[in-house]
Design an enzyme around this catalytic site. Structure first.
Site, short mmCIF file in Angstrom:
data_model
loop_
_atom_site.label_atom_id
_atom_site.label_comp_id
_atom_site.label_asym_id
_atom_site.label_seq_id
_atom_site.Cartn_x
_atom_site.Cartn_y
_atom_site.Cartn_z
N SER A 1 0.88 -1.18 0.00
CA SER A 1 0.00 0.00 0.00
C SER A 1 0.91 1.22 0.00
O SER A 1 2.07 1.13 0.41
CB SER A 1 -0.86 -0.01 1.26
OG SER A 1 -1.48 1.25 1.46
N TYR B 1 -2.19 -0.99 10.49
CA TYR B 1 -2.07 -1.15 9.04
C TYR B 1 -0.72 -0.64 8.54
O TYR B 1 -0.01 -1.32 7.79
CB TYR B 1 -3.22 -0.40 8.35
CG TYR B 1 -3.38 -0.74 6.90
CD1 TYR B 1 -3.93 -1.94 6.50
CD2 TYR B 1 -2.97 0.16 5.92
CE1 TYR B 1 -4.08 -2.25 5.16
CE2 TYR B 1 -3.12 -0.14 4.57
CZ TYR B 1 -3.68 -1.35 4.20
OH TYR B 1 -3.82 -1.65 2.88
#
Ligand SMILES: *[C@@H]1O[C@H](CO)[C@@H](O)[C@H](O)[C@H]1NC(C)=O
Length: 319
Positions: A173, A186
């Site tokens: 990401s 995350y």
């Protein structure tokens, strides 16, 4: 003398690769054929995983589908077969290393061939403030987004090395390259994934397994529901809207098929990566504040909380 010659060669190489990179932005190199490759995709029951399965099918590859959700995974397999492809679904919890190794062996005996491309796509986010979040949910993010990469690599990279043929794709990401508030789990797991992927890529090159390619895919927020509600300043969102899942996967495929080592999607997200590396921390903070990206996760966490209090079962969202 040797040192100076090496230095000169290195500098020439550096310049060559900068020029090649620039030219490639405009003139895409020829894509490699992948028909006949056996592609394993984790999280293949999710939105991105399913699209990856269909894209690889379109290019003539066969897909091994790993997901913890058997129903969603069967649906992906059905869509692949409907598109004229070959799909082999397995129900696997990638956080369970024993299960990963056993299922990897099962795949080899069932299909009688080696996985040649690995797409580490499975991913989760807790979606709660760190202090409010159950510990197990935080651990789970690390286990799915990071630890699973270890088990997958141990299960499938040795055969790729032996054949000096393969491709390892890690779907990380942009939050593995820069961060924002309130997604500690995350960001930690995605920074870890980026570190893992790059170290493995270095290892393959250092040991001259140049037939085993690597691609690190770093997408911005993808509109799969995973980060529902996440919001930046309206004026900025005009240029940086959540990615269409199909667009994201197509861009990732373009990079994979030309053996590109890293791709950030969309291209605009290279800017925060560069500014994080070059500018003082405080400069980045004021930029975040201006763009509203400092608090972009607040409405996301709020919307998750509402879902939970509405009795929704969505504890965890997946790729
Ligand atoms: C799979 O890889 C192993 C290790 O390189 C090799 O011995 C074996 O022949 C391969 N299997 C097939 C079917 O290619």
């Amino acid at each position: 003398m040797i040192f100076l010659m090496d230095l000169q060669m290195m500098l020439l190489d550096v310049i060559y690769f900068i020029l090649r990179g620039s030219v490639r932005i405009v003139f895409r190199p020829r894509t490699k054929p992948i028909d006949g490759e056996l592609v394993l995709i984790t999280g293949s029951g999710g939105a991105l995983g399913r699209l990856f399965a269909l894209e690889f099918t379109k290019h003539g590859a066969e897909v091994v589908l790993w997901d913890i959700d058997a129903n969603n995974n069967e649906e992906t397999a059905r869509l692949v077969r409907e598109a004229g492809g070959k799909a082999y679904p397995y129900r696997v919890d990638v956080t369970n290393r024993v299960e990963v190794y056993r299922t990897a062996d099962n795949v080899r005996t069932d299909l009688g061939r080696n996985v040649t491309m690995l797409v580490n796509n499975a991913g989760v986010v807790a979606g709660e403030r760190l202090m409010d979040c159950p510990d197990e949910l935080l651990e789970r993010t690390m286990k799915v987004n990071c630890h699973a990469l270890f088990w997958m690599a141990k299960a499938f990279v040795p055969q790729m090395k032996e054949q000096n043929h393969g491709h390892i794709i890690t779907v990380a990401s942009v939050l593995g390259l820069f961060s924002t508030a309130c997604v500690e789990d995350y960001c930690a797991s995605k920074f870890a994934a980026v570190g893992f992927h790059e170290s493995l890529a270095h290892e393959l090159l250092t040991e001259e397994f140049d037939g085993v390619k690597t691609t690190l895919v770093c997408p911005y927020i993808v509109d799969t529901g995973m980060f529902d509600g996440c919001k930046i300043r309206d004026e900025v969102a005009l240029f940086l809207a959540p990615l269409e899942p199909r667009y994201c996967v197509e861009q990732a495929m373009n990079a994979i098929l030309i053996d590109q080592p890293l791709v950030c999607i969309p291209r605009l997200t290279y800017l925060p990566v560069i500014s994080r590396a070059l500018l003082p921390w405080e400069s980045n903070v004021v930029t975040y504040r201006f763009m509203g990206s400092d608090k972009c996760m607040y409405p996301f966490i709020e919307s998750k909380r509402n879902k939970l209090t509405n009795g929704g079962p969505t504890l965890i969202a997946a790729n």
